[in-house]
Scaffold this motif. Structure first.
Motif, PDB file in Angstrom:
ATOM      1  N   PRO A   1       0.818  -1.223   0.000  1.00 31.44           N
ATOM      2  CA  PRO A   1       0.000   0.000   0.000  1.00 31.44           C
ATOM      3  C   PRO A   1       0.851   1.273   0.000  1.00 31.44           C
ATOM      4  O   PRO A   1       0.378   2.331  -0.372  1.00 31.44           O
ATOM      5  CB  PRO A   1      -0.828  -0.093   1.286  1.00 31.44           C
ATOM      6  CG  PRO A   1      -0.668  -1.468   1.796  1.00 31.44           C
ATOM      7  CD  PRO A   1       0.518  -2.073   1.151  1.00 31.44           C
ATOM      8  N   GLN A   2       2.124   1.184   0.379  1.00 34.55           N
ATOM      9  CA  GLN A   2       3.015   2.344   0.400  1.00 34.55           C
ATOM     10  C   GLN A   2       3.648   2.593  -0.970  1.00 34.55           C
ATOM     11  O   GLN A   2       4.496   3.463  -1.112  1.00 34.55           O
ATOM     12  CB  GLN A   2       4.127   2.126   1.437  1.00 34.55           C
ATOM     13  CG  GLN A   2       3.629   1.858   2.834  1.00 34.55           C
ATOM     14  CD  GLN A   2       2.892   3.034   3.435  1.00 34.55           C
ATOM     15  OE1 GLN A   2       3.215   4.173   3.160  1.00 34.55           O
ATOM     16  NE2 GLN A   2       1.888   2.759   4.248  1.00 34.55           N
ATOM     17  N   GLY A   3       3.293   1.793  -1.987  1.00 31.58           N
ATOM     18  CA  GLY A   3       3.813   1.980  -3.331  1.00 31.58           C
ATOM     19  C   GLY A   3       5.008   1.100  -3.669  1.00 31.58           C
ATOM     20  O   GLY A   3       5.561   1.210  -4.761  1.00 31.58           O
TER      21      GLY A   3
ATOM     22  N   PRO B   1       0.460 -17.393  -1.323  1.00 29.72           N
ATOM     23  CA  PRO B   1      -0.321 -16.636  -0.336  1.00 29.72           C
ATOM     24  C   PRO B   1      -0.847 -15.336  -0.947  1.00 29.72           C
ATOM     25  O   PRO B   1      -0.204 -14.722  -1.799  1.00 29.72           O
ATOM     26  CB  PRO B   1       0.677 -16.353   0.790  1.00 29.72           C
ATOM     27  CG  PRO B   1       2.019 -16.628   0.238  1.00 29.72           C
ATOM     28  CD  PRO B   1       1.862 -17.479  -0.963  1.00 29.72           C
ATOM     29  N   ALA B   2      -2.012 -14.921  -0.511  1.00 25.99           N
ATOM     30  CA  ALA B   2      -2.639 -13.707  -1.027  1.00 25.99           C
ATOM     31  C   ALA B   2      -1.947 -12.452  -0.511  1.00 25.99           C
ATOM     32  O   ALA B   2      -2.016 -11.401  -1.142  1.00 25.99           O
ATOM     33  CB  ALA B   2      -4.113 -13.683  -0.649  1.00 25.99           C
ATOM     34  N   GLN B   3      -1.286 -12.550   0.629  1.00 22.33           N
ATOM     35  CA  GLN B   3      -0.600 -11.382   1.184  1.00 22.33           C
ATOM     36  C   GLN B   3       0.747 -11.774   1.762  1.00 22.33           C
ATOM     37  O   GLN B   3       0.952 -12.914   2.163  1.00 22.33           O
ATOM     38  CB  GLN B   3      -1.465 -10.684   2.228  1.00 22.33           C
ATOM     39  CG  GLN B   3      -2.176 -11.584   3.185  1.00 22.33           C
ATOM     40  CD  GLN B   3      -3.243 -10.852   3.963  1.00 22.33           C
ATOM     41  OE1 GLN B   3      -3.449  -9.665   3.800  1.00 22.33           O
ATOM     42  NE2 GLN B   3      -3.932 -11.567   4.825  1.00 22.33           N
ATOM     43  N   TRP B   4       1.655 -10.799   1.783  1.00 26.64           N
ATOM     44  CA  TRP B   4       3.022 -11.022   2.256  1.00 26.64           C
ATOM     45  C   TRP B   4       3.511  -9.725   2.885  1.00 26.64           C
ATOM     46  O   TRP B   4       3.153  -8.643   2.444  1.00 26.64           O
ATOM     47  CB  TRP B   4       3.916 -11.403   1.068  1.00 26.64           C
ATOM     48  CG  TRP B   4       5.210 -12.031   1.452  1.00 26.64           C
ATOM     49  CD1 TRP B   4       6.364 -11.380   1.766  1.00 26.64           C
ATOM     50  CD2 TRP B   4       5.502 -13.416   1.557  1.00 26.64           C
ATOM     51  NE1 TRP B   4       7.350 -12.268   2.063  1.00 26.64           N
ATOM     52  CE2 TRP B   4       6.845 -13.540   1.932  1.00 26.64           C
ATOM     53  CE3 TRP B   4       4.756 -14.571   1.360  1.00 26.64           C
ATOM     54  CZ2 TRP B   4       7.463 -14.763   2.122  1.00 26.64           C
ATOM     55  CZ3 TRP B   4       5.372 -15.781   1.546  1.00 26.64           C
ATOM     56  CH2 TRP B   4       6.708 -15.880   1.921  1.00 26.64           C
ATOM     57  N   GLU B   5       4.320  -9.836   3.918  1.00 28.21           N
ATOM     58  CA  GLU B   5       4.833  -8.641   4.577  1.00 28.21           C
ATOM     59  C   GLU B   5       5.882  -7.960   3.697  1.00 28.21           C
ATOM     60  O   GLU B   5       6.796  -8.585   3.189  1.00 28.21           O
ATOM     61  CB  GLU B   5       5.460  -9.016   5.919  1.00 28.21           C
ATOM     62  CG  GLU B   5       5.933  -7.817   6.702  1.00 28.21           C
ATOM     63  CD  GLU B   5       6.497  -8.207   8.048  1.00 28.21           C
ATOM     64  OE1 GLU B   5       7.561  -7.676   8.400  1.00 28.21           O
ATOM     65  OE2 GLU B   5       5.870  -9.046   8.725  1.00 28.21           O
ATOM     66  N   CYS B   6       5.742  -6.655   3.517  1.00 24.85           N
ATOM     67  CA  CYS B   6       6.667  -5.882   2.692  1.00 24.85           C
ATOM     68  C   CYS B   6       8.035  -5.842   3.368  1.00 24.85           C
ATOM     69  O   CYS B   6       8.128  -5.496   4.551  1.00 24.85           O
ATOM     70  CB  CYS B   6       6.141  -4.462   2.488  1.00 24.85           C
ATOM     71  SG  CYS B   6       7.243  -3.401   1.532  1.00 24.85           S
ATOM     72  N   PRO B   7       9.118  -6.187   2.643  1.00 24.06           N
ATOM     73  CA  PRO B   7      10.443  -6.175   3.255  1.00 24.06           C
ATOM     74  C   PRO B   7      10.971  -4.768   3.551  1.00 24.06           C
ATOM     75  O   PRO B   7      11.879  -4.602   4.356  1.00 24.06           O
ATOM     76  CB  PRO B   7      11.321  -6.887   2.229  1.00 24.06           C
ATOM     77  CG  PRO B   7      10.576  -6.840   0.952  1.00 24.06           C
ATOM     78  CD  PRO B   7       9.131  -6.700   1.292  1.00 24.06           C
ATOM     79  N   ARG B   8      10.393  -3.737   2.926  1.00 22.32           N
ATOM     80  CA  ARG B   8      10.864  -2.368   3.151  1.00 22.32           C
ATOM     81  C   ARG B   8      10.215  -1.707   4.347  1.00 22.32           C
ATOM     82  O   ARG B   8      10.891  -1.125   5.178  1.00 22.32           O
ATOM     83  CB  ARG B   8      10.602  -1.510   1.913  1.00 22.32           C
ATOM     84  CG  ARG B   8      11.494  -1.862   0.767  1.00 22.32           C
ATOM     85  CD  ARG B   8      11.336  -0.826  -0.324  1.00 22.32           C
ATOM     86  NE  ARG B   8      11.971  -1.304  -1.545  1.00 22.32           N
ATOM     87  CZ  ARG B   8      11.789  -0.751  -2.715  1.00 22.32           C
ATOM     88  NH1 ARG B   8      10.991   0.288  -2.835  1.00 22.32           N
ATOM     89  NH2 ARG B   8      12.394  -1.244  -3.767  1.00 22.32           N
ATOM     90  N   CYS B   9       8.873  -1.769   4.402  1.00 25.56           N
ATOM     91  CA  CYS B   9       8.167  -1.018   5.457  1.00 25.56           C
ATOM     92  C   CYS B   9       7.427  -1.899   6.450  1.00 25.56           C
ATOM     93  O   CYS B   9       6.989  -1.427   7.495  1.00 25.56           O
ATOM     94  CB  CYS B   9       7.206  -0.022   4.833  1.00 25.56           C
ATOM     95  SG  CYS B   9       5.898  -0.766   3.842  1.00 25.56           S
ATOM     96  N   GLY B  10       7.220  -3.183   6.150  1.00 28.63           N
ATOM     97  CA  GLY B  10       6.585  -4.092   7.096  1.00 28.63           C
ATOM     98  C   GLY B  10       5.073  -4.147   7.024  1.00 28.63           C
ATOM     99  O   GLY B  10       4.453  -4.895   7.770  1.00 28.63           O
ATOM    100  N   THR B  11       4.452  -3.367   6.129  1.00 28.83           N
ATOM    101  CA  THR B  11       2.998  -3.443   6.008  1.00 28.83           C
ATOM    102  C   THR B  11       2.617  -4.668   5.178  1.00 28.83           C
ATOM    103  O   THR B  11       3.444  -5.258   4.500  1.00 28.83           O
ATOM    104  CB  THR B  11       2.419  -2.173   5.345  1.00 28.83           C
ATOM    105  OG1 THR B  11       3.002  -2.028   4.064  1.00 28.83           O
ATOM    106  CG2 THR B  11       2.679  -0.943   6.188  1.00 28.83           C
ATOM    107  N   VAL B  12       1.362  -5.024   5.207  1.00 28.78           N
ATOM    108  CA  VAL B  12       0.889  -6.209   4.487  1.00 28.78           C
ATOM    109  C   VAL B  12       0.651  -5.833   3.031  1.00 28.78           C
ATOM    110  O   VAL B  12      -0.128  -4.927   2.727  1.00 28.78           O
ATOM    111  CB  VAL B  12      -0.402  -6.758   5.129  1.00 28.78           C
ATOM    112  CG1 VAL B  12      -0.949  -7.914   4.325  1.00 28.78           C
ATOM    113  CG2 VAL B  12      -0.129  -7.179   6.551  1.00 28.78           C
TER     114      VAL B  12
END
Length: 128
Positions: free
Chosen positions: A35-37, A51-62
């Motif tokens: 969601p942060q781009g 998986p439908a979602q994964w934790e972003c390695p840069r900011c940690g959001t889903v």
């Protein structure tokens, strides 16, 4: 102690096996949009469930799958209150009977804190 060390090889740092004759598993790149781009890709096996979602390695959001895979909606349990759990064990009539019994005991001075008990008229006459 220096006499017992292995010379000429870094333990755990190098593998002396070569990759000849080894067949690696088939892989695929799976993309995710944060969601942060941010956009990133994860390498997964072709046989793996994506998986439908994964934790972003840069900011940690889903982050959600770029392939349009939607997360499964989880069935939410209704909130159980104390009253609901009580009604599972007893009927309303039983609860009213218990309340009546406990109130009689409380008013009679058999249960409860001492400062709540009013001396009965018979006890007042006996003390006087």
């Amino acid at each position: 102690m220096a006499e017992r060390t292995l010379r000429g090889a870094r333990l755990g740092g190098q593998s002396f096996e070569d990759e000849r004759g080894i067949e690696f598993a088939a892989r695929q790149q799976v993309g995710y949009n944060c969601p942060q781009g941010h956009f990133f890709e994860i390498t997964m096996s072709v046989e793996a469930d994506i998986p439908a979602q994964w934790e972003c390695p840069r900011c940690g959001t889903v982050a959600l799958s770029a392939a349009g895979i939607l997360p499964e909606a989880k069935a939410e349990k209704p909130v159980r209150t104390h009253w609901d759990m009580l009604l599972e064990r007893r009927s309303v009539e039983e609860l009213e009977d218990i309340l009546t019994e406990r109130l009689e005991l409380l008013r009679g001075g058999e249960i409860g804190p001492a400062h709540l008990h009013r001396p009965s008229k018979a006890k007042k006459k006996a003390n006087a």
